[in-house]
Design an enzyme around this catalytic site. Structure first.
Site, PDB file in Angstrom:
ATOM      1  N   SER A  56       0.416  -0.934  -3.741  1.00  0.00           N
ATOM      2  CA  SER A  56       0.242   0.137  -4.665  1.00  0.00           C
ATOM      3  C   SER A  56       0.482  -0.463  -6.217  1.00  0.00           C
ATOM      4  O   SER A  56       1.143  -1.708  -6.050  1.00  0.00           O
ATOM      5  CB  SER A  56       1.155   0.952  -4.486  1.00  0.00           C
ATOM      6  N   TYR A 116      10.887   2.364  -3.110  1.00  0.00           N
ATOM      7  CA  TYR A 116       9.506   2.406  -2.785  1.00  0.00           C
ATOM      8  C   TYR A 116       8.671   1.168  -3.527  1.00  0.00           C
ATOM      9  O   TYR A 116       7.923   0.571  -3.017  1.00  0.00           O
ATOM     10  CB  TYR A 116       8.577   3.696  -3.242  1.00  0.00           C
TER      11      TYR A 116
END
Length: 277
Positions: free
Chosen positions: A158, A171
Site C-alpha cells: 500500500s 498497518y
C-alpha cells in the site's frame, strides 16, 4: 560467479518460457482475501479471463457464494492466514482440484486505526500477524507448487508502506515490511524459477476503505491531505493490474500509475506528509 551466472540463466529461461503467454487462461491462481473488495474483483476478472482461482478467506459465506457464482473455475477454501496449517490445506485443496498453482496473490489484510500509544499489544500483533506474517505463510505454503510451475507470487502492499501518517501504525509497519519480504524472497527463489512482485496500491473504493475513512481519527488526517490524493478508484483497475503483473512477472508496480513518481520518491513524499500533519 558460477552461482550468479546460473541464477541469471534460470531467470532468462523463465522469462523466455512466459514470453509467448499473453493471458492467464489455463493458469491457477490462489488469492488470499479473495472473497470481497479487491480480492473479489480480482477473482472475477481472472476467472473471466480463463484462469482457475482459489478464494482463500475467513469469510465462509462470501467465499462460498462467490465460488458458486463463478462456477467450476472457482474454489472456495475457508482459511485464516494466521495458521500455516490452514493455508497449507488450501494449497493442497487447490492442487487436488486444479492440478497445480502458477500464481499467488497475497492480499489478505486488516487495518487498525489507533494511536501507537493506545493500541493494545493484542491488536498490534494481530495486525502484523495477518498483514505481514500472513503473507509469508501464504508464500511459504505455496512455494513447493510454485517451484514446480516456475510460478509467481505478488504481495499486495500500500501507499502506507511509503508514506506514514498518524493512527495506522500497525498497518503501515506491516505494509512496509512486505517490501523487504518481497525482495528477500525474490533473491532466494530466483534460482528456483519463482518470480516475486510487489504491488503498491493507492486508494480504492472498497467497503473496508469507506469504513476506515469514516473513522473520526482518519477524518482528522484526511482534512490535511490534498483532495487529489484522496480519490478512490474502482477496484477493477487493481484487478487488471494484478492480472498484468502475473502475465509479465512484474517486479514492482504502483497502482494507479499516476502516483508512481510520488510513491517511488519516499523521502520527499514523507517530508511533505510530515509538514502537512
Amino acid at each position: 560467479v558460477r552461482t550468479g551466472s546460473c541464477a541469471r540463466d534460470a531467470a532468462r529461461q523463465v522469462v523466455a518460457s512466459y514470453s509467448g503467454m499473453a493471458s492467464v487462461a489455463g493458469r491457477t491462481v490462489l488469492i488470499t482475501g479473495g472473497a470481497d473488495g479487491l480480492g473479489a474483483a480480482t477473482t472475477r476478472r481472472l476467472v473471466g479471463r480463463g484462469a482457475n482461482v482459489t478464494i482463500v478467506d475467513v469469510q465462509a459465506d462470501k467465499a462460498n457464494a462467490l465460488a458458486a457464482e463463478l462456477g467450476d473455475r472457482a474454489l472456495a477454501c475457508v482459511a485464516d492466514v494466521r495458521s500455516l496449517l490452514e493455508v497449507e490445506a488450501a494449497v493442497a485443496a487447490t492442487v487436488d482440484r486444479f492440478g497445480s498453482i502458477e500464481a499467488v496473490i497475497a492480499a489478505a489484510a486488516i487495518d487498525t486505526i489507533v494511536p501507537l500509544a493506545d493500541i493494545t499489544e493484542e491488536a498490534f500483533v494481530r495486525t502484523l500477524d495477518i498483514d505481514l506474517i500472513g503473507c509469508w505463510r501464504t508464500a511459504r505454503a505455496a512455494l513447493p507448487e510454485l517451484r514446480k510451475a516456475r510460478g509467481y507470487v505478488v504481495f499486495v502492499s500500500s501507499a502506507a508502506a511509503v508514506i506514514q501518517t498518524p493512527y495506522q501504525g500497525a498497518y503501515q509497519v506491516s505494509k512496509a515490511g512486505l517490501g523487504a519480504l518481497a525482495n528477500t524472497l525474490r533473491a532466494e527463489e530466483r534460482r528456483n524459477g519463482v518470480g516475486v512482485g510487489l504491488a503498491i496500491l493507492g486508494g480504492f473504493d472498497t467497503e473496508h476503505a469507506r469504513r476506515s475513512m469514516a473513522d473520526p481519527l482518519m477524518q482528522e488526517v484526511l482534512r490535511k491531505i490534498p483532495p487529489a490524493l484522496q480519490k478512490r478508484r474502482a477496484v477493477e483497475e487493481a484487478a487488471k493490474a494484478f492480472e498484468e503483473m502475473i502475465v509479465r512477472r512484474t517486479r514492482q508496480r504502483v497502482v494507479p500509475s499516476s502516483q508512481r513518481l510520488f510513491l517511488l520518491a519516499p523521502g520527499l513524499a514523507q517530508r511533505l506528509s510530515d509538514r502537512s500533519m
